[in-house]
Scaffold this motif. Structure first.
Motif, PDB file in Angstrom:
ATOM      1  N   PHE A  22       0.862  -1.181   0.000  1.00 24.14           N
ATOM      2  CA  PHE A  22       0.000   0.000   0.000  1.00 24.14           C
ATOM      3  C   PHE A  22       0.898   1.231   0.000  1.00 24.14           C
ATOM      4  CE2 PHE A  22      -2.189  -3.498   1.930  1.00 24.14           C
ATOM      5  CZ  PHE A  22      -3.479  -3.414   1.466  1.00 24.14           C
ATOM      6  N   PHE A  23       0.381   2.328  -0.525  1.00 24.09           N
ATOM      7  CA  PHE A  23       1.147   3.573  -0.450  1.00 24.09           C
ATOM      8  C   PHE A  23       0.282   4.652   0.180  1.00 24.09           C
ATOM      9  CE2 PHE A  23      -1.088   4.352  -4.426  1.00 24.09           C
ATOM     10  CZ  PHE A  23      -1.250   5.730  -4.479  1.00 24.09           C
ATOM     11  N   ALA A  24       0.948   5.571   0.852  1.00 21.49           N
ATOM     12  CA  ALA A  24       0.256   6.674   1.520  1.00 21.49           C
ATOM     13  C   ALA A  24       0.876   7.994   1.068  1.00 21.49           C
ATOM     14  CB  ALA A  24       0.361   6.532   3.034  1.00 21.49           C
ATOM     15  N   VAL A  25       0.066   9.036   1.129  1.00 20.17           N
ATOM     16  CA  VAL A  25       0.494  10.360   0.670  1.00 20.17           C
ATOM     17  C   VAL A  25       0.516  11.297   1.872  1.00 20.17           C
ATOM     18  CG1 VAL A  25       0.062  12.225  -0.957  1.00 20.17           C
ATOM     19  CG2 VAL A  25      -0.622   9.886  -1.539  1.00 20.17           C
ATOM     20  N   SER A  26       1.691  11.792   2.192  1.00 21.32           N
ATOM     21  CA  SER A  26       1.853  12.580   3.411  1.00 21.32           C
ATOM     22  C   SER A  26       1.085  13.894   3.364  1.00 21.32           C
ATOM     23  CB  SER A  26       3.344  12.851   3.659  1.00 21.32           C
ATOM     24  OG  SER A  26       3.914  13.548   2.558  1.00 21.32           O
ATOM     25  N   THR A  27       0.881  14.456   2.167  1.00 19.86           N
ATOM     26  CA  THR A  27       0.209  15.756   2.066  1.00 19.86           C
ATOM     27  C   THR A  27      -1.312  15.647   2.196  1.00 19.86           C
ATOM     28  OG1 THR A  27       0.281  15.492  -0.340  1.00 19.86           O
ATOM     29  CG2 THR A  27       2.015  16.837   0.691  1.00 19.86           C
ATOM     30  N   THR A  28      -1.869  14.448   2.007  1.00 18.73           N
ATOM     31  CA  THR A  28      -3.323  14.282   2.094  1.00 18.73           C
ATOM     32  C   THR A  28      -3.746  13.440   3.291  1.00 18.73           C
ATOM     33  OG1 THR A  28      -3.321  12.289   0.706  1.00 18.73           O
ATOM     34  CG2 THR A  28      -3.535  14.423  -0.411  1.00 18.73           C
ATOM     35  N   GLY A  29      -2.809  12.660   3.858  1.00 15.25           N
ATOM     36  CA  GLY A  29      -3.151  11.789   4.979  1.00 15.25           C
ATOM     37  C   GLY A  29      -3.943  10.568   4.559  1.00 15.25           C
ATOM     38  N   ILE A  30      -3.864  10.178   3.275  1.00 13.60           N
ATOM     39  CA  ILE A  30      -4.658   9.072   2.727  1.00 13.60           C
ATOM     40  C   ILE A  30      -3.722   7.949   2.266  1.00 13.60           C
ATOM     41  CG2 ILE A  30      -6.101   8.418   0.744  1.00 13.60           C
ATOM     42  CD1 ILE A  30      -7.413  11.170   0.975  1.00 13.60           C
ATOM     43  N   TYR A  31      -4.172   6.695   2.446  1.00 15.36           N
ATOM     44  CA  TYR A  31      -3.434   5.577   1.869  1.00 15.36           C
ATOM     45  C   TYR A  31      -4.295   4.886   0.810  1.00 15.36           C
ATOM     46  CZ  TYR A  31      -5.883   1.877   4.539  1.00 15.36           C
ATOM     47  OH  TYR A  31      -6.819   1.003   5.038  1.00 15.36           O
ATOM     48  N   GLY A  59      -1.302   6.744  10.978  1.00 14.34           N
ATOM     49  CA  GLY A  59      -2.192   7.889  10.946  1.00 14.34           C
ATOM     50  C   GLY A  59      -2.868   8.171   9.622  1.00 14.34           C
ATOM     51  N   PHE A  60      -2.739   7.275   8.653  1.00 19.01           N
ATOM     52  CA  PHE A  60      -3.371   7.495   7.352  1.00 19.01           C
ATOM     53  C   PHE A  60      -4.750   6.842   7.307  1.00 19.01           C
ATOM     54  CE2 PHE A  60       1.191   7.789   6.579  1.00 19.01           C
ATOM     55  CZ  PHE A  60       1.280   8.957   5.842  1.00 19.01           C
ATOM     56  N   ARG A  61      -5.670   7.462   6.577  1.00 21.16           N
ATOM     57  CA  ARG A  61      -7.025   6.924   6.439  1.00 21.16           C
ATOM     58  C   ARG A  61      -7.213   6.364   5.026  1.00 21.16           C
ATOM     59  NH1 ARG A  61      -7.400  12.483   6.168  1.00 21.16           N
ATOM     60  NH2 ARG A  61      -8.540  13.355   4.391  1.00 21.16           N
ATOM     61  N   ALA A  62      -8.173   5.475   4.905  1.00 19.67           N
ATOM     62  CA  ALA A  62      -8.388   4.773   3.634  1.00 19.67           C
ATOM     63  C   ALA A  62      -8.953   5.719   2.572  1.00 19.67           C
ATOM     64  CB  ALA A  62      -9.339   3.605   3.840  1.00 19.67           C
ATOM     65  N   CYS A  63      -8.452   5.579   1.358  1.00 18.06           N
ATOM     66  CA  CYS A  63      -8.946   6.357   0.222  1.00 18.06           C
ATOM     67  C   CYS A  63     -10.385   5.952  -0.086  1.00 18.06           C
ATOM     68  CB  CYS A  63      -8.061   6.096  -0.993  1.00 18.06           C
ATOM     69  SG  CYS A  63      -8.634   6.864  -2.522  1.00 18.06           S
ATOM     70  N   ARG A  64     -11.260   6.933  -0.241  1.00 15.86           N
ATOM     71  CA  ARG A  64     -12.660   6.639  -0.538  1.00 15.86           C
ATOM     72  C   ARG A  64     -12.864   6.279  -2.007  1.00 15.86           C
ATOM     73  NH1 ARG A  64     -15.707  11.625   2.679  1.00 15.86           N
ATOM     74  NH2 ARG A  64     -14.910  11.108   4.769  1.00 15.86           N
TER      75      ARG A  64
END
Length: 450
Positions: A22-31, A59-64
């Motif tokens: 999985f990848f996460a984006v630090s600027t959006t807080g989404i994985y 601390g990342f939340r799931a992409c909708r």
């Protein structure tokens, strides 16, 4: 795979790696999953995780948009026989929810601290966090596909309290349970408990559903299983014995990137376990890209792989049941069901019984009684976390159990992708996918069915 290669997979939206990382984006807080259709983030803003639980723990939340919690599981856990692979299979079966971390560790033969340390070191998350991620996915499915009250969803998904449930849903999905329910795609929330839970069982790559359904139809034990409909549009139905109750499942043959299924459960706490067992039965977490690449390089197998890309090696919905059936055959299994199986309170079509428990079969005669007694007292363990070599040795020590039958049990009940029957000399170049190679040969009519 290094991080630069992973980023290239993200840039190309390569679905082959969904569930593998999985990848996460630090600027959006989404994985996200690697195939997420959103705009590719800059490399400096991307972090990679082995599991959804590790991303959530950071601390990342799931992409909708791409719903990374709904991807197939990593094929790595089916292949690996070490403590991490065994632990992941047990967590997927709901052991942490039912027995806690101590129960998981006991099944693995390690201390709770050792299990925590090994999982965290390799996956970035311990058993509690991994089970929490699984519970949150179960909760989302129930919220978005049923009309169950939120309180019932919380406990059915395995949460200890409504507060814990609310906090987890907000953390993982950045929504309240009510908001998550309202966001159900296409307003799919049409199910009631009596109508069952509709599911989409995802898989990666190509999937030869007709070959799997052919196997299930040929092996079906009347009363416990049935396959109906014309080829290409068949439905497989069976009864399930589960930790908290019983279930009946129907799975549609038509592949759409997923298999449509509907589960009727007497206790919704069994949802996670039932889904995991269906995934193993239909081999939905396999990596067909790796399998086909290796086997397709072999001159004998290349035309078979080209004809049936993504061929699966079916598993078992109940490993102990599979062991008995492998030993006695379908006709005798039907007799055992009639004599020792528990009748359903209300028959459903041709489904009338649960397959007999090991304790009941211990009253039978001959080798099946010895096998059943060993299963009942734990001398033989076939659960998802069982050590495959230990199980094989214990099975071979039983009267009436030959090496060929044990090979079938190891392939089907224990999900080993690399089993060679004792009477066949298979090339090492087929490793670690010899179970799949044999399935190609059987499907092509070059070997007898198991």
């Amino acid at each position: 795979m290094d991080e630069d290669t992973r980023y290239e997979a993200v840039r190309s939206r390569d679905g082959r790696f969904d569930g593998e990382f999985f990848f996460a984006v630090s600027t959006t807080g989404i994985y996200c999953r690697p195939s997420c259709p959103a705009v590719t983030p800059k490399r400096r803003n991307v972090r990679f995780f082995a599991t959804a639980a590790a991303a959530q723990g950071s601390g990342f939340r799931a992409c909708r948009r791409c719903r990374p919690d709904a991807v197939p599981g990593s094929a790595e856990w089916n292949v690996r026989a070490d403590v991490v692979g065994r632990a992941m299979r047990l967590i997927g079966d709901g052991v942490v929810d039912r027995e806690g971390v101590a129960g998981l560790a006991g099944r693995l033969g390690y201390s709770a601290r050792q299990v925590q340390r090994q999982l965290t070191a390799e996956l970035g998350a311990g058993p509690v966090a991994l089970a929490r991620a699984q519970r949150s996915h179960t909760a989302r499915v129930l919220l978005q596909t049923t009309e169950l009250p939120v309180t019932q969803v919380a406990f059915a998904a395995g949460f200890a309290s409504v507060r814990q449930f609310n906090d987890t849903i907000r953390s993982v999905y950045a929504s309240t349970p009510s908001e998550l329910r309202a966001a159900a795609p296409g307003a799919r929330r049409t199910a009631t408990p009596s109508a069952g839970v509709p599911l989409r069982l995802a898989y990666r790559g190509a999937y030869q559903s007709s070959a799997v359904f052919d196997v299930l139809a040929a092996e079906a034990v009347p009363g416990v299983e049935e396959v109906g409909g014309a080829p290409g549009r068949r439905v497989y139905r069976r009864t399930l014995r589960l930790p908290y109750g019983t279930g009946i499942v129907a799975v549609d043959e038509r592949p759409r990137g997923w298999l449509d299924a509907r589960l009727h459960l007497t206790d919704l706490r069994d949802l996670t376990t039932a889904v995991g067992r269906l995934r193993r039965l239909f081999d939905l977490d396999a990596d067909p890209y790796a399998v086909d690449e290796r086997l397709g390089a072999d001159p004998r197998l290349a035309p078979l792989v080209a004809a049936r890309p993504g061929l699966r090696s079916p598993g078992a919905a109940d490993p102990e049941e599979l062991a008995v059936r492998a030993l006695v055959g379908t006709e005798e299994a039907e007799r055992l069901v009639r004599r020792y199986g528990k009748a359903l309170d209300a028959p459903c079509g041709g489904l009338t019984h649960l397959f007999p428990e090991a304790g009941a079969l211990a009253q039978a005669d001959g080798p099946v009684a010895s096998l059943a007694a060993a299963l009942a007292d734990g001398a033989v363990r076939l659960d998802p976390g069982a050590d495959r070599d230990d199980a094989q040795a214990a099975l071979l020590a039983l009267p009436g159990m030959d090496a060929g039958t044990v090979a079938v049990i190891r392939t089907r009940a224990l999900g080993d992708p690399d089993v060679a029957p004792p009477d066949l000399d298979l090339p090492d170049s087929w490793r670690p996918w010899r179970s799949y190679a044999l399935q190609h040969l059987r499907t092509a009519g070059e070997l007898e069915p198991q």
